[in-house]
Each structure stands twice: as C-alpha cells, then as structure tokens.
Design an enzyme around this catalytic site. Structure first.
Site, PDB file in Angstrom:
ATOM      1  N   GLY A   1     -15.322  18.547  26.317  1.00 44.81           N
ATOM      2  CA  GLY A   1     -15.139  19.334  27.525  1.00 44.81           C
ATOM      3  C   GLY A   1     -16.131  18.936  28.611  1.00 44.81           C
ATOM      4  O   GLY A   1     -16.536  17.775  28.722  1.00 44.81           O
ATOM      5  N   SER A   2     -16.537  19.911  29.381  1.00 42.52           N
ATOM      6  CA  SER A   2     -17.348  19.625  30.566  1.00 42.52           C
ATOM      7  C   SER A   2     -18.754  19.143  30.259  1.00 42.52           C
ATOM      8  O   SER A   2     -19.441  18.662  31.165  1.00 42.52           O
ATOM      9  CB  SER A   2     -17.411  20.863  31.464  1.00 42.52           C
ATOM     10  OG  SER A   2     -16.144  21.130  32.024  1.00 42.52           O
TER      11      SER A   2
END
Length: 486
Positions: free
Chosen positions: A216-217
C-alpha cells in the site's frame, strides 16, 4: 605353505581388505548421507540424549530442556513465552523435527558441530556430560514484548531493525503457537501438531519473514526515493504538475485519491496526505525499469535474504505494463513485500541511505561460553544518496507531525513514518491491510526502524487504517527501544 592354504590366505586377505574398504566407505564417504536418512533414528535419539544449548535474548535463555521418562529421548525442548518468541526460535520436536533458528543452528545447539569437537573431546576425559552451545541473538526483549502485545488478537506482524547495524530487534507474528506443545512424543503432542497445521489462521506461519503483502501507501517512500534519485523531482516543495483526475497511462481509468488537494501537489504535501495520483504519475515518469532498479537496491526480488532464517522474496514486477507500474508505485497491483522488507526500506532511509544486512544471531558460543562465531554488521547496499535520504526523512517526519501518522508521535523524539492501507481480495472485497513504517531519531542517529502490518482485526472496514491500527504498535516498539521515553 602349500598351495591350498596359500589360496585360502589370499582369499581371506581379500575379504578383510573388502571389509575395511566398505567400513571406511560407510564411516567417511556416506556418513553425512546416512546421518541425514529419515530412517536413521539413532541420530534423533542422540540429539535428545542430553540437554540442548539455548537461544539467548538480553543475556537470558528463552529456551530450555527438561528430563522426560522416555528411555531413549531423555530430554525435551521447552520454551519461555513460546508464542511470543516462536517467529525467532522456531521449534525443536522429537517427532516433527525442527525449523528456523532451532534447525539452522542445530549443530551448535545440539553439540554436534565440528566447531565443538574440542569441547566434546575434553568432556570424554573429564567425564562431563555432553552439552550444546548457545545462539546469542540481537533481539530486544522489551521491543519483542511491545510488538507481540501490540498485535494482541489481531492477525499481523512486526519487524524492527537497528538501522545503523542491521541487527533485528523484534520479530513478532500473530496468531502464534507454543513450540513446547508438540516438543515431545506423547499423544497430546501429536494432537497439538495436527491442530496447528490444520488451523486456517496459520499460526505457524512466520508472517514477519515468510508472508508477503501489498504494501500500500508505505511503498510511496520508495517511489519518492526513485523520483529524487533519478531526477523526476528536484525540489520536494515544488508543484509536481499532477492533474486531477490523473488517468492511468494507456487507459481511461482515473487514479482515485482518498485525500483532497492532490492536484499539482508538491511531493512533500503528497507524502503528508498520501496522494495516490502524485505517486502513480511519478512512478510512470521514472519508468518501470528504473522503479525496478530502485526496488532491487532496497532488497526487492532478492531470493536470498537470510537473517539467517530465509525471508520470502518481496516482489516488484519486471514485466508489467505502464499502467501496472503506475499502480505498483503506490504499493498495489503486483507489488508485494514482507514486513522485514519494509523495515529494511525504512532503516536505509533513517541511516542516510545505507542499507545494512539484517541479522538476528549476534554470536555462537560454546558450552564454556567461548565465542565460536561472531557476526558483525555488514553493508548490503546504498540505494540512495545521503542527501536524498535526508529529504525523505523530512517528508516522513512531516507525515507524523502534520499528516496521517500522528499516532506514532513520541514527545521529545523526532519520529518519521508513513501510513498505508492496502486493498486486497477480488474487487477489493476483503478487509484492507493496515500498514505503518517508522523510525525514531536521536542525537546519535536512528536506533530503530519498524514495519507493522495488521492483516485482519475486529475493526469495521471503514475504521481500518495504518495510522489507526498499526501506528500505535510501531510507537510502542520504538518507545521500548528508546527506553520507554515519553
């Protein structure tokens, strides 16, 4: 000597010579093969005929041996806080073998290593019982406890590293298991093994090292590193010329932002609020091949990261399309990482661009505590320049001070971090993974970098976030390493 007797003597000599050749062939040439044969129970019986050496944390044993009533398998392995330490120790079972440190350092722990030949020889003359040596780890008991308790009943993992040395400080995985529950040969040991191996929650999986997740981020720090290192961004506070919406290259699909103000945002601002569009565009600007190169500098696509327990290879796809690369640049699509890998990325940034090889065995010692092998810090790579690492530190510290990572803030300590919420499942139907990576900084540099992933929890889907679920765990681990500084 008459002729018949001479023939008999020659024949007997040939038989004796053949016997000697056969005996030496078995004892020396095939010795290792026969010792490793699964039907050779003498090796296993001998392994448990005496007390096994121990795995040491903070100067104390987290393993032990207890005498049994079995005439053959005299000693059984025991574990202190077994579920907490299982991702480090692994298990040593009289029936089911061994894994992880128990297997990798078996020669020293069992006392059978060639390095302990002198100790075994001396024991023969002194009459002392045979003993195994010890494996002294780099782990911090307080950091491990903070990680394990922080995860609690959530499914997930924590990896913590000393950025300056590469020493692994914590390695937690939940749900876990107690290696003592199947260390012996009784019926209950077999039932415990069967229950664990059939458990759908996979408590015996070392999620910190052996499971990969879409990061993810949290992966955006690596994309930012590539953008700085390859010149796609020269000023972290200058506009990035990112449109809103940003259309993935070669498609009509817009990149969805979950934050506002991402149009033409600066890199610093994009990191603070986690703009998907900015990092997807930067990944495309850098190009797939350069993104692969940067990921591999940090350890992705490496199938031989040994701690000494081998970690699963984290993946950045080398053959994906442009739109796939853009999605991978925000930690989705085919990108996958272990918690250890993301701790390594964070550690390299915190260490001004130097990535140290992660390791968890500090030294191996004999039963008399003589050092047999000392493991020293070793540089693995320099993925980014010190200047760019310091720019990344500025952005990560801004995330904690002003952005999505506020739950990791520690009074009086400079903390850098990055949140991540990774979608998974068909059409993103399953609960997302909550990630947080961070480091704490003192006047002497950073003593700890942490990666936390919460794979599943009791929280509602809308309440799952890296900042909400994972950041408090990372904070507790950092505080433990810093000495509970508030």
């Amino acid at each position: 000597m008459n002729k018949p007797l001479r023939r008999i003597a020659i024949f007997c000599g040939i038989l004796v010579l053949a016997l000697m050749i056969r005996d030496n062939w078995l004892q020396y040439v095939r010795a290792d093969e026969l010792n490793a044969n699964k039907y050779n129970k003498r090796v296993e019986i001998e392994r448990y005929a005496h007390e096994r050496g121990n795995i040491i944390v903070d100067g104390k044993s987290i393993t032990g041996s207890v005498e049994t009533d079995d005439n053959y398998y005299k000693y059984k392995r025991t574990y202190t806080n077994g579920p907490m330490w299982a991702p480090v120790t692994g298990y040593a079972s009289q029936v089911f073998g061994a894994n992880q440190l128990e297997k990798l350092e078996d020669g020293i722990l069992s006392g059978n290593s060639d390095q302990l030949f002198f100790d075994r020889t001396m024991a023969m003359f002194t009459g002392d019982k045979k003993k195994g040596g010890n494996a002294v780890t780099t782990l911090s008991g307080k950091a491990q406890e903070a990680a394990y308790k922080g995860l609690g009943d959530k499914k997930g993992a924590v990896a913590a590293i000393d950025p300056k040395t590469g020493k692994i400080l914590a390695l937690a995985s939940t749900p876990s298991y107690d290696p003592s529950s199947f260390a012996g040969r009784l019926e209950k040991d077999g039932k415990a093994w069967t229950a664990l191996t059939n458990d759908p929650d996979k408590p015996m999986l070392n999620r910190a090292l052996r499971e990969t997740y879409p990061p993810g981020s949290t992966f955006k720090v690596l994309t930012a590193a590539a953008a700085l290192e390859y010149g796609a961004v020269k000023d972290i506070n200058a506009p990035t010329e990112t449109p809103e919406p940003y259309i993935l290259p070669g498609t009509r699909t817009p990149m969805i932002n979950h934050a506002s103000g991402c149009e033409n945002a600066t890199l610093n601002r994009a990191m603070e609020v986690s703009c998907n569009s900015v990092f997807a565009k930067l990944g495309d600007d850098v190009s797939r091949d350069k993104m692969v190169e940067m990921a591999e500098r940090f350890g992705f696509n490496n199938t031989e990261i040994d701690t000494p327990i081998r970690a699963a290879a984290s993946v950045y796809d080398k053959k994906m399309s442009r739109d796939g690369n853009a999605q991978s640049s925000i930690g989705q699509f085919n990108t996958a990482a272990t918690p250890l890998q993301m701790a390594m990325v964070t550690a390299a940034i915190a260490n001004d661009g130097r990535l140290m090889k992660p390791y968890m065995v500090d030294k191996l010692v004999s039963p008399d505590l003589d050092v047999i092998q000392q493991n020293d810090p070793e540089e693995m790579s320099r993925p980014i320049s010190a200047e760019n690492a310091q720019l990344l530190q500025q952005m990560m510290e801004n995330v904690v001070e002003n952005g999505t990572g506020g739950n990791a803030a520690i009074n009086g300590v400079k903390v850098g971090g990055k949140t991540g919420t990774a979608q998974h499942g068909e059409n993103n139907s399953k609960n997302p993974y909550a990630w947080f990576i961070s480091y704490a900084k003192t006047d002497n540099g950073s003593p700890v970098a942490v990666a936390v992933v919460v794979e599943d929890s009791n929280a509602r889907r809308d309440d799952i976030s890296g900042g909400g679920l994972a950041a408090p765990i990372a904070k507790a681990v950092m505080q433990a390493v810093l000495g509970d500084r508030q």
